[in-house]
Design a protein around this motif. Structure first.
Motif, PDB file in Angstrom:
ATOM      1  N   GLU A   1       0.834  -1.104  -0.083  1.00 44.84           N
ATOM      2  CA  GLU A   1       0.020   0.003   0.083  1.00 44.84           C
ATOM      3  C   GLU A   1       1.027   1.253   0.128  1.00 44.84           C
ATOM      4  OE1 GLU A   1      -2.545   0.437   3.288  1.00 44.84           O
ATOM      5  OE2 GLU A   1      -3.419   2.196   2.587  1.00 44.84           O
TER       6      GLU A   1
ATOM      7  N   MET B   1       1.514   4.257  -2.915  1.00 48.62           N
ATOM      8  CA  MET B   1       1.353   5.559  -2.689  1.00 48.62           C
ATOM      9  C   MET B   1       2.603   6.277  -3.078  1.00 48.62           C
ATOM     10  SD  MET B   1      -0.524   5.528   1.228  1.00 48.62           S
ATOM     11  CE  MET B   1      -1.031   6.992   1.095  1.00 48.62           C
TER      12      MET B   1
ATOM     13  N   THR C   1       2.686   6.127  -7.019  1.00 50.65           N
ATOM     14  CA  THR C   1       1.625   6.975  -7.464  1.00 50.65           C
ATOM     15  C   THR C   1       1.546   8.587  -6.958  1.00 50.65           C
ATOM     16  OG1 THR C   1       0.212   6.179  -6.001  1.00 50.65           O
ATOM     17  CG2 THR C   1       0.089   5.130  -7.986  1.00 50.65           C
ATOM     18  N   GLU C   2       2.828   9.146  -6.356  1.00 46.97           N
ATOM     19  CA  GLU C   2       2.768  10.334  -5.867  1.00 46.97           C
ATOM     20  C   GLU C   2       1.904  10.599  -4.788  1.00 46.97           C
ATOM     21  OE1 GLU C   2       2.820  12.650  -9.777  1.00 46.97           O
ATOM     22  OE2 GLU C   2       4.825  13.013  -9.721  1.00 46.97           O
ATOM     23  N   GLN C   3       1.206  10.067  -4.133  1.00 44.34           N
ATOM     24  CA  GLN C   3       0.446  10.145  -3.207  1.00 44.34           C
ATOM     25  C   GLN C   3       1.236  10.604  -1.814  1.00 44.34           C
ATOM     26  OE1 GLN C   3      -2.808   7.313  -2.337  1.00 44.34           O
ATOM     27  NE2 GLN C   3      -2.339   6.403  -4.348  1.00 44.34           N
TER      28      GLN C   3
ATOM     29  N   ASP D   1       3.960  12.297  -1.947  1.00 41.25           N
ATOM     30  CA  ASP D   1       4.274  13.531  -2.437  1.00 41.25           C
ATOM     31  C   ASP D   1       3.109  14.699  -2.160  1.00 41.25           C
ATOM     32  OD1 ASP D   1       7.084  12.995  -3.090  1.00 41.25           O
ATOM     33  OD2 ASP D   1       6.642  12.809  -5.074  1.00 41.25           O
ATOM     34  N   ALA D   2       1.868  14.132  -2.329  1.00 45.63           N
ATOM     35  CA  ALA D   2       0.673  14.984  -2.141  1.00 45.63           C
ATOM     36  C   ALA D   2       0.561  15.367  -0.763  1.00 45.63           C
ATOM     37  CB  ALA D   2      -0.456  14.218  -2.940  1.00 45.63           C
ATOM     38  N   LEU D   3       0.732  14.306   0.155  1.00 44.72           N
ATOM     39  CA  LEU D   3       0.678  14.512   1.552  1.00 44.72           C
ATOM     40  C   LEU D   3       1.896  15.439   1.882  1.00 44.72           C
ATOM     41  CD1 LEU D   3       0.504  10.964   2.878  1.00 44.72           C
ATOM     42  CD2 LEU D   3      -1.458  12.776   3.062  1.00 44.72           C
TER      43      LEU D   3
END
Lengths: 269, 239
Positions: free
Chosen positions: A128, A132, A135-137, A139-141
């Motif tokens: 998981e 993340m 898929t750059e999640q 980085d988004a956080l």
């Protein structure tokens, strides 16, 4: 044949492989230690998401109940069968309960829960978090100024610590039920005699060791899976590698630390 | 007196291993400005966005920001799949310590801007690619940022959805009056949405001007990129 092909290293260099593995291992252990220190900082300050922690407790603990129950049940069956057979030969059938329960509380309970959680939860956490990352999640956080350790690791760690103990006790209880049943079938031992032997054999420190092992297992599974997942780089193939790496590292360390704790608490003086 | 820049990139250098991605690029972005960073794949456009957001550290040079309120629209949306649209947007609002009602008020307002109020409790996997992109827009602007960065906002979308997304970008830029950087190599996106263009090649800037000037430019790099021809100076480093 081109010179590029001629120069290609086609042979396996064991020393180079060993050196590479040691470097990667040391790097991972460093990442785990740094992550654990940061995680403890958030826990001490009480700075974590309670709702996410409950959600993780459900994912890690409740969803592992069935698989831990099945494993503990059959381990209890097999172990009780072997012990009953041997002790009956020596006329020591009244000790069956004590021996079975000692094995369950000291070794089998924490190991069964630890290995099953490592396989089911460790691999899924690593996959998981690695997904993340790719898929750059993550980085988004970071752009939203949400710490991935505070938001993703801390709730999983707290949930892991609590649920691993629950699962270990649960595995031990299921194993005991299996033990009572098999001792009755294989050695005609009444349940009351079995349980009486359990009461006489088990000490308080056995429970302490049991919980200590559970907490160490939770730390190994959650910290290694999170560190491996969050430090994954690349694409889909690397997510698969992260998952495999997590299972290998966590399962190996569970057995290593189980021995270390056993040798520190039960070694003859 | 000219406006002070909201963002200044000064002589940025960045390498990954042996490969030097940025070789000393500098530019400024002003309030209300929509700067297009265009160029072939691998020329360092997205790396600049990551350096602006502190996701990477430069080897040399600096990023001077006049505001830390930054919104980034990721190429792949980068929404958290285990969270609903509402929860994804709440994450961006976390640091403001608002009540749930206050957060929901802001979230509905932003979702209305991108036409997604009906999907507030949907999970990202239940949305189409265009809807995910619009959710990502809403998340990027939920804190009314002073700097908005778009990383390939229309890549992978069909032409109709690309036009819808470009319209949202133009509308948001007018409403928020933020300094925007659009990283793209889609012709329609940079010609329709940007005020200024900076063409990058091999880690550095090779041309700067307006989209109209870009289309008619005689600069060999710009001419090759705008007309998508094989002949030109970019070929040597692309192959």
């Amino acid at each position: 044949m081109t010179s590029a092909l001629k120069n290609r290293k086609t042979w396996f260099n064991p020393w180079l492989f060993f050196e590479e593995q040691v470097t990667v291992g040391i790097e991972l252990i460093g990442q785990v230690i740094r992550m654990w220190i940061a995680t403890m900082g958030y826990i001490v300050r009480g700075d974590f998401d309670h709702i996410e922690t409950w959600r993780q407790a459900y994912m890690i603990g409740v969803k592992s109940f069935v698989v831990v129950a099945i494993t503990a049940l059959f381990t209890g069956f097999a172990m009780s069968l072997q012990i009953s057979r041997e002790l009956v030969l020596f006329g020591a059938d009244t000790a069956i309960g004590g021996v079975v329960s000692l094995a369950l509380i000291r070794e089998i309970g924490p190991i069964t829960a630890g290995v099953m959680v490592a396989g089911r939860v460790g691999s899924s956490v690593a996959a998981e978090l690695a997904t993340m990352v790719v898929t750059e999640q993550i980085d988004a956080l970071k752009v939203m100024r949400v710490s991935p350790i505070q938001f993703l690791v801390v709730p999983r760690y707290i949930a892991g610590l609590v649920m691993m103990s629950v699962l270990s006790v649960y595995a031990m209880a299921i194993g005991l039920v299996a033990g009572v049943y098999i001792a009755g079938v294989a050695a005609n031992l009444p349940a009351a005699t079995f349980l009486d032997s359990v009461k006489q054999t088990i000490l308080d420190r056995d429970f302490l060791t049991h919980f200590l092992k559970s907490e160490i297992n939770a730390t190994i599974v959650i910290m290694f899976s999170c560190a491996i997942g969050l430090n994954t780089r690349g694409g889909a193939e690397d997510v698969g590698i992260a998952t495999t790496r997590t299972v290998v590292w966590t399962m190996t360390l569970i057995f290593v630390f189980n021995y270390i704790v056993t040798s520190l608490t039960y070694a003859p003086r | 007196m000219p406006l002070p820049p909201m963002l200044e990139i000064v002589n940025l250098h960045k390498s990954f291993g042996e490969r030097q991605i940025l070789k000393g690029i500098s530019f400024k972005v002003y309030k209300g400005d929509m700067l297009g960073l265009i160029g072939p794949s691998g020329c360092g456009k997205s790396t600049i966005l990551k350096l602006i957001c502190d996701l990477l550290t430069p080897d040399e040079g600096e990023v001077v920001r006049w505001s830390d309120d930054i919104g980034l629209v990721f190429q792949g949306s980068a929404l958290l799949n285990s969270f609903t649209v509402r929860e994804n947007l709440r994450l961006a609002l976390r640091r403001r310590k608002l009540s749930n009602d206050q957060m929901d008020g802001i979230i509905i307002e932003k979702l209305r801007l991108v036409g997604l109020t009906d999907y507030i409790d949907a999970y990202p996997t239940q949305l189409s690619g265009g809807q995910q992109k619009r959710t990502s827009f809403a998340r990027a602007i939920v804190n009314d940022p002073k700097i908005i960065l778009y990383d390939e906002p229309t890549t992978g979308l069909d032409p109709v959805m690309s036009t819808v997304i470009e319209d949202y970008m133009i509308e948001l830029s007018q409403q928020l009056d933020a300094a925007c950087i659009v990283v793209t190599h889609q012709y329609s996106t940079w010609t329709r949405t940007t005020d200024r263009i900076l063409l990058m090649h091999d880690g550095t800037s090779v041309w700067e001007g307006t989209p109209d000037e870009a289309v008619n430019s005689e600069n060999p790099y710009m001419k090759q990129f705008a007309h998508a021809t094989r002949e030109g100076p970019m070929m040597s480093t692309l192959l």
